[in-house]
Write an enzyme that holds these catalytic residues in place. Structure first.
Site, PDB file in Angstrom:
ATOM      1  N   CYS A  26      19.282  29.754  63.971  1.00 37.66           N
ATOM      2  CA  CYS A  26      18.547  30.605  64.909  1.00 37.66           C
ATOM      3  C   CYS A  26      17.463  29.771  65.585  1.00 37.66           C
ATOM      4  CB  CYS A  26      17.918  31.772  64.146  1.00 37.66           C
ATOM      5  SG  CYS A  26      17.002  32.903  65.203  1.00 37.66           S
ATOM      6  N   HIS A  74      24.658  38.505  65.688  1.00 36.76           N
ATOM      7  CA  HIS A  74      23.391  37.804  65.425  1.00 36.76           C
ATOM      8  C   HIS A  74      22.331  38.203  66.462  1.00 36.76           C
ATOM      9  CE1 HIS A  74      20.973  34.134  64.189  1.00 36.76           C
ATOM     10  NE2 HIS A  74      20.437  34.453  65.359  1.00 36.76           N
ATOM     11  N   GLU A  75      22.726  38.181  67.743  1.00 34.38           N
ATOM     12  CA  GLU A  75      21.769  38.530  68.803  1.00 34.38           C
ATOM     13  C   GLU A  75      21.402  40.010  68.734  1.00 34.38           C
ATOM     14  OE1 GLU A  75      20.286  36.175  70.212  1.00 34.38           O
ATOM     15  OE2 GLU A  75      21.709  34.736  69.395  1.00 34.38           O
ATOM     16  N   HIS A 125      18.685  40.755  66.450  1.00 37.98           N
ATOM     17  CA  HIS A 125      17.349  40.467  66.991  1.00 37.98           C
ATOM     18  C   HIS A 125      16.740  41.697  67.674  1.00 37.98           C
ATOM     19  CE1 HIS A 125      16.485  36.286  66.233  1.00 37.98           C
ATOM     20  NE2 HIS A 125      17.652  35.883  66.691  1.00 37.98           N
TER      21      HIS A 125
HETATM   22 ZN   LIG Z   1      18.575  34.074  66.330  1.00 38.37          ZN
END
Ligand SMILES: [Zn+2]
Length: 196
Positions: free
Chosen positions: A105, A147-148, A151
């Site tokens: 990340c 993953h995004e 966030h």
């Molecule tokens: Zn990330």
């Protein structure tokens, strides 16, 4: 313009981000700055909280994964062509077996760990023209989107590790939040007054 990437430890990375509409100020400029920031840091994805904005916006460009020789030709082609802005995304379905992939990340430099996630997702999102799409993704594409997406939900990949791994990483994560790390792109560290 290259924006500083917010490092681990900043509360903005922990907020559940909010939807935006077409009237969001200077959205095109923001998206273009985010692409520039992501490419400058050699990332394959970047979410708005990582540049300090708790809004539901993230970008994905999986082209760097496309020359991975372990992938089939079809997978390589799929990754090569994939560049997409996701606005107000919602993952509506996650299915299939969990598989492990070594994730990193931009907000947590030099930390890479295997993370388990389900293989297939269905996402509803708006593109940069506020046109709505509902699509199914799998493989590495799904992985980067998951993953995004995390966030904009205030979740980091390190949250998904075992208690033992988390304990082992604690010191390194604290150092990152204090800026005690060498990184070749611009970052902003929560425990420091100013970015560098
Ligand atoms: Zn990330």
């Amino acid at each position: 313009m290259i924006l500083p990437i917010i490092a681990y430890g900043d509360p903005v990375l922990r907020k559940v981000a909010t939807d935006i509409d077409k009237e969001y100020p200077k959205l095109n400029e923001l998206i273009s700055n985010m692409w520039e920031t992501m490419y400058n840091a050699s990332g394959v994805g970047l979410a708005a909280p990582q540049i300090g904005l708790p809004i539901r916006l993230f970008l994905v460009d999986t082209t760097p994964f496309s020359d991975d020789e372990d992938l089939t030709k079809d997978e390589q082609l799929q990754l090569k062509d994939f560049k997409q802005v996701f606005i107000n995304a919602k993952i509506t379905e996650e299915t299939g077996d969990e598989w492990a992939f070594n994730e990193g990340c931009l907000s947590i430099p030099d930390v890479r760990e295997d993370v388990n996630r389900k293989g297939t997702i269905q996402v509803t999102y708006l593109d940069e023209n506020f046109k709505q799409h509902t699509k199914t993704f799998d493989g590495l594409l799904a992985r980067v989107i998951q993953h995004e997406y995390d966030h904009i939900e205030g979740i980091l990949f390190t949250d998904k590790l075992s208690a033992l791994k988390k304990r082992m990483l604690k010191g390194r994560l604290t150092n990152i939040s204090k800026g005690k790390i060498i990184v070749d792109y611009r970052m902003k560290f929560p425990a420091l007054k100013k970015g560098r």
